[in-house]
Design a protein around this motif. Structure first.
Motif, PDB file in Angstrom:
ATOM      1  N   UNK A  68       0.839  -1.202   0.000  1.00 53.82           N
ATOM      2  CA  UNK A  68       0.000   0.000   0.000  1.00 53.82           C
ATOM      3  C   UNK A  68       0.872   1.250   0.000  1.00 53.82           C
ATOM      4  N   UNK A  69       1.886   1.273   0.843  1.00 52.59           N
ATOM      5  CA  UNK A  69       2.767   2.448   0.911  1.00 52.59           C
ATOM      6  C   UNK A  69       3.584   2.626  -0.367  1.00 52.59           C
ATOM      7  N   UNK A  70       3.859   1.551  -1.065  1.00 50.06           N
ATOM      8  CA  UNK A  70       4.680   1.619  -2.272  1.00 50.06           C
ATOM      9  C   UNK A  70       3.887   2.036  -3.499  1.00 50.06           C
ATOM     10  N   UNK A  71       2.585   1.718  -3.509  1.00 52.31           N
ATOM     11  CA  UNK A  71       1.827   1.855  -4.752  1.00 52.31           C
ATOM     12  C   UNK A  71       0.669   2.847  -4.720  1.00 52.31           C
ATOM     13  N   UNK A  72       0.220   3.272  -3.534  1.00 48.12           N
ATOM     14  CA  UNK A  72      -1.011   4.065  -3.457  1.00 48.12           C
ATOM     15  C   UNK A  72      -0.719   5.480  -2.992  1.00 48.12           C
ATOM     16  N   UNK A  73      -1.264   6.423  -3.728  1.00 49.64           N
ATOM     17  CA  UNK A  73      -1.183   7.846  -3.375  1.00 49.64           C
ATOM     18  C   UNK A  73      -2.605   8.391  -3.324  1.00 49.64           C
ATOM     19  N   UNK A  74      -2.886   9.205  -2.331  1.00 48.05           N
ATOM     20  CA  UNK A  74      -4.203   9.823  -2.188  1.00 48.05           C
ATOM     21  C   UNK A  74      -4.079  11.330  -2.303  1.00 48.05           C
ATOM     22  N   UNK A  75      -4.883  11.919  -3.177  1.00 48.63           N
ATOM     23  CA  UNK A  75      -4.922  13.372  -3.332  1.00 48.63           C
ATOM     24  C   UNK A  75      -6.357  13.823  -3.099  1.00 48.63           C
ATOM     25  N   UNK A  76      -6.555  14.713  -2.138  1.00 55.26           N
ATOM     26  CA  UNK A  76      -7.882  15.244  -1.855  1.00 55.26           C
ATOM     27  C   UNK A  76      -8.002  16.595  -2.548  1.00 55.26           C
TER      28      UNK A  76
END
Length: 275
Positions: free
Chosen positions: A172-180
């Protein structure tokens, strides 16, 4: 920081998305720490959202939409008048948790629509993250996934769920980015290979619990009345294809026929090559 080592991040929008819900009679929003130990984290959340932080003794406040810090997670507690259960996002339990741990066997129709084949794992820009389930399934297959969510309350629940998931699922930390941020307004979104759209549509699931979950979600985000504009926005961000998820019998987004579709019993993935 390189994308392969990127931590989950929540980026402030150039112009902050509205905190209001789609309900014209929506109650005030507040943050509630259930215990004194959770007070510091609750106050930080309240400051970030620009809302009140209540005292734990106000736990039964009936007329407010509460963000509640419970144990190790954040829950959304609707007003009593809504008649809906408390809600949080969870990627580690139930059928979804099992599918995320399966990885390669998860969501074959979704994977095929997005062009995931063997070691070919495109960068996915999910412009309508919502509960983040499809994005997480794609990330479990090896894709780099950028989740974009414009509703700040949903964004906070997503961030909390991703941080909890990362403790059990290292990828999850390597592949996922969250932008609000609002994808229609932001000029800072990354260019990707595949743009993914799943506009809000009335829930068709048959179980009462899912219906109640989606009732609350509809109250928060509405039905994406501007989703037609997202299709054109996606054309400027993807350089391979755009994938639009729809109920099987729903009309095409923006009335634009795709070049092809992958259709299941209840869901259809419309594919628009970018030329």
């Amino acid at each position: 920081m390189s994308r392969t080592s990127r931590l989950i991040s929540v980026l402030a929008a150039p112009t902050s998305p509205s905190l209001s819900t789609s309900d014209p009679q929506a109650p005030a929003v507040a943050v509630l720490p259930v215990t004194a130990a959770a007070a510091a984290r609750a106050e930080a959340i309240a400051e970030r959202l620009g809302v009140a932080c209540l005292d734990p003794e106000q736990a039964d406040a009936p007329d407010e939409l509460l963000l509640v810090r419970v144990d190790n997670r954040i829950e959304l507690r609707p007003p009593c008048s809504w008649g809906l259960p408390d809600f949080h996002i969870d990627y580690l339990s139930g059928a979804l948790g099992h599918r995320l741990r399966q990885g390669v066997h998860a969501a074959p129709m979704l994977a095929r629509a997005c062009g995931v084949r063997g070691r070919s794992c495109p960068h996915i820009l999910d412009l309508t993250a919502g509960l983040g389930r499809d994005g997480m399934l794609l990330a479990s297959l090896g894709c780099q996934v950028t989740l974009v969510e414009r509703q700040p309350l949903v964004g906070l629940l997503l961030e909390d769920a991703l941080l909890r998931a990362a403790q059990a699922l290292p990828w999850v930390r390597e592949r996922v980015e969250l932008i609000v941020t609002d994808a229609l307004e932001s000029s800072d979104l990354p260019v990707c290979e595949v743009a993914y759209l799943d506009p809000m549509f009335p829930a068709r699931d048959k179980t009462a619990q899912v219906k109640k979950e989606m009732q609350l979600f509809h109250r928060l985000v509405g039905r994406d009345s501007d989703s037609d504009r997202l299709l054109e926005r996606a054309r400027g961000l993807a350089h391979q294809r755009i994938v639009v998820k729809r109920p099987r019998k729903a009309p095409f987004l923006a009335n634009r026929p795709p070049s092809g579709s992958i259709t299941g019993k209840t869901t259809r993935y419309d594919i628009y090559p970018v030329t």
